[in-house]
Design an enzyme around this catalytic site. Structure first.
Site, PDB file in Angstrom:
ATOM      1  N   ASP A   1      -0.024  -7.597   1.337  1.00  0.00           N
ATOM      2  CA  ASP A   1       0.444  -6.221   1.491  1.00  0.00           C
ATOM      3  C   ASP A   1       1.971  -6.124   1.548  1.00  0.00           C
ATOM      4  O   ASP A   1       2.545  -5.468   2.421  1.00  0.00           O
ATOM      5  CB  ASP A   1      -0.168  -5.586   2.746  1.00  0.00           C
ATOM      6  CG  ASP A   1      -0.034  -4.072   2.740  1.00  0.00           C
ATOM      7  OD1 ASP A   1       0.210  -3.496   1.659  1.00  0.00           O
ATOM      8  OD2 ASP A   1      -0.157  -3.466   3.827  1.00  0.00           O
TER       9      ASP A   1
ATOM     10  N   SER B   1       4.724   2.453   8.009  1.00  0.00           N
ATOM     11  CA  SER B   1       4.368   1.297   7.185  1.00  0.00           C
ATOM     12  C   SER B   1       5.556   0.830   6.356  1.00  0.00           C
ATOM     13  O   SER B   1       6.191   1.620   5.666  1.00  0.00           O
ATOM     14  CB  SER B   1       3.212   1.658   6.251  1.00  0.00           C
ATOM     15  OG  SER B   1       2.025   1.847   6.963  1.00  0.00           O
TER      16      SER B   1
ATOM     17  N   HIS C   1       0.815  -1.217   0.000  1.00  0.00           N
ATOM     18  CA  HIS C   1       0.000   0.000   0.000  1.00  0.00           C
ATOM     19  C   HIS C   1       0.852   1.272   0.000  1.00  0.00           C
ATOM     20  O   HIS C   1       0.354   2.347  -0.309  1.00  0.00           O
ATOM     21  CB  HIS C   1      -0.998  -0.003   1.173  1.00  0.00           C
ATOM     22  CG  HIS C   1      -0.388   0.282   2.513  1.00  0.00           C
ATOM     23  ND1 HIS C   1      -0.100  -0.708   3.428  1.00  0.00           N
ATOM     24  CD2 HIS C   1      -0.033   1.442   3.111  1.00  0.00           C
ATOM     25  CE1 HIS C   1       0.392  -0.168   4.519  1.00  0.00           C
ATOM     26  NE2 HIS C   1       0.448   1.148   4.356  1.00  0.00           N
TER      27      HIS C   1
END
Length: 410
Positions: free
Chosen positions: A165, A244, A135
């Site tokens: 992901d 992230s 993402h």
């Protein structure tokens, strides 16, 4: 007679002198200081004989330095855990990179304007491969990777797996400048272990370290493709936007996961962060590196009912859990193995229900009660090309059929 008396008197005087001499020695001995330890022991055990010279010497010998307790803090004032955390940061921080992305968007007036995003990643090898979240780079026009303040390089996408992901990037920089991480294991993690996160929160605070513990294991979160990711690690180490793609580490500095998501009503850390486990990453990496994608094992179910006790009662099914198959993909492993989908349709109440298909109850002896459970079982335990035994019920009879797992269409 007089001579005998004088001899006795002389012996008496000698004996008296000897007794006086002995009393003097004892009195002098009472003024001699004994070691405290010996005094204490003699008070506790009055029957024990007085120690000899060798015993007294051994008690009086100083304890060697090597036997002394380890100091609680070092010369810099750091305790044991602080030294470990400092060591982890100094060793791993050079492996953590900042990822800046640029995407073209249309504003309110339909003008095309660039929009920047930020995330984290970490170095896998000296060939320049970087691991991050999918993402972070989803739908972007360009990607730049920063190795601190002095080196920034463009990156290309080598492989992605939307379902978990995960994305692999590559940069062309001097291998001597790259410091790869050490991948650990997530199969033996326990709740309560220390967890250390390093990342770039909000894209502004590079290589920030936060600590916490593993709060829970085997959580489930939703991935970018709206399907569930299972086996997730939960931690209370502070994770914010921009973290992230960064590594989650154990107290030895080994990667145990990749930080991927947070649960927060405000969008900032609320002490509930999630990381995809490193064992999942290690399973994906070979395919990402060579094929640019991960080959997910697949049986080819297009549509099926999750059997419940209520559905089983209405349709008079012989079991109360499993998958009532409705439609299979053409050329799918199940169809090739001879498994059947629905044969007819019925109106039950106000609903149209497709019936007559096989009831899938287990794969390799492991019970299956939902599509999600089947996908997790295949994803975690099998690879494309594996031959599995499918347990089905058809017309009241249990059958065992073999199917070779294919790659899920993408």
């Amino acid at each position: 007679m007089r001579r005998l008396v004088s001899v006795c008197n002389r012996r008496r005087r000698l004996l008296t002198g000897a007794l006086l001499l002995l009393v003097g020695v004892l009195v002098a001995g009472c003024n001699t200081a004994l070691p405290l330890r010996l005094v204490t022991e003699s008070l506790r055990t009055p029957d024990v004989a007085t120690p000899d010279t060798e015993t007294v010497a051994s008690v009086a010998t100083p304890v060697p330095e090597t036997a002394l307790p380890i100091p609680l803090v070092d010369a810099a004032g750091l305790d044991f855990f602080e030294r470990r955390v400092v060591g982890v940061y100094e060793r791993v921080a050079p492996s953590v990179v900042s990822i800046t992305t640029r995407t073209l968007r249309r504003d309110f007036f339909f003008n095309v304007v660039p929009q920047e995003g930020a995330g984290s990643g970490f170095v896998l090898d000296r060939d320049g491969h970087i691991l991050t979240n999918y993402h972070v780079i989803q739908g972007v026009e360009s990607i730049e990777v920063s190795f601190g303040d002095q080196l920034t390089a463009p990156a290309t996408v080598v492989g992605v797996d939307r379902r978990n992901d995960v994305a692999m990037l590559k940069v062309n920089v001097d291998p001597a400048l790259l410091q790869p991480v050490t991948l650990g294991s997530s199969s033996d993690l326990r709740v309560g272990q220390w967890a250390i996160a390093i990342g770039n929160p909000f894209g502004q605070f590079g290589r920030t370290l936060t600590t916490g513990v593993i709060s829970a294991l085997d959580r489930t979160i939703e991935g970018p493709d709206n399907r569930t990711i299972t086996g997730i690690i939960q931690t209370d180490a502070a994770i914010n936007k921009g973290n992230s793609g960064g590594p989650l580490l154990d107290s030895s500095g080994r990667v145990i996961g990749i930080t991927s998501a947070i649960f927060s009503p405000t969008g900032t850390s609320a002490g509930v962060g999630f990381a995809v486990p490193v064992d999942t990453l290690k399973r994906l990496l070979p395919d990402l590196l060579t094929l640019g994608r991960y080959r997910h094992p697949w049986l080819g179910i297009r549509y099926a009912y999750n059997v419940t006790p209520g559905l089983a009662e209405v349709l008079k099914l012989p079991v109360q859990e499993g998958l009532l198959l409705v439609q299979l993909y053409d050329g799918s492993p199940l169809l090739e193995a001879g498994v059947r989908g629905a044969q007819r349709q019925e109106i039950i109440g106000a609903q149209r229900v497709y019936t007559g298909g096989d009831l899938l109850t287990a794969v390799n002896g492991q019970k299956v009660s939902s599509i999600a459970e089947l996908e997790t079982l295949l994803e975690s335990n099998h690879r494309v090309g594996d031959v599995v035994t499918i347990s089905i019920i058809r017309d009241g009879r249990t059958l065992e059929l073999e199917a070779s797992l294919a790659e899920e269409p993408h």
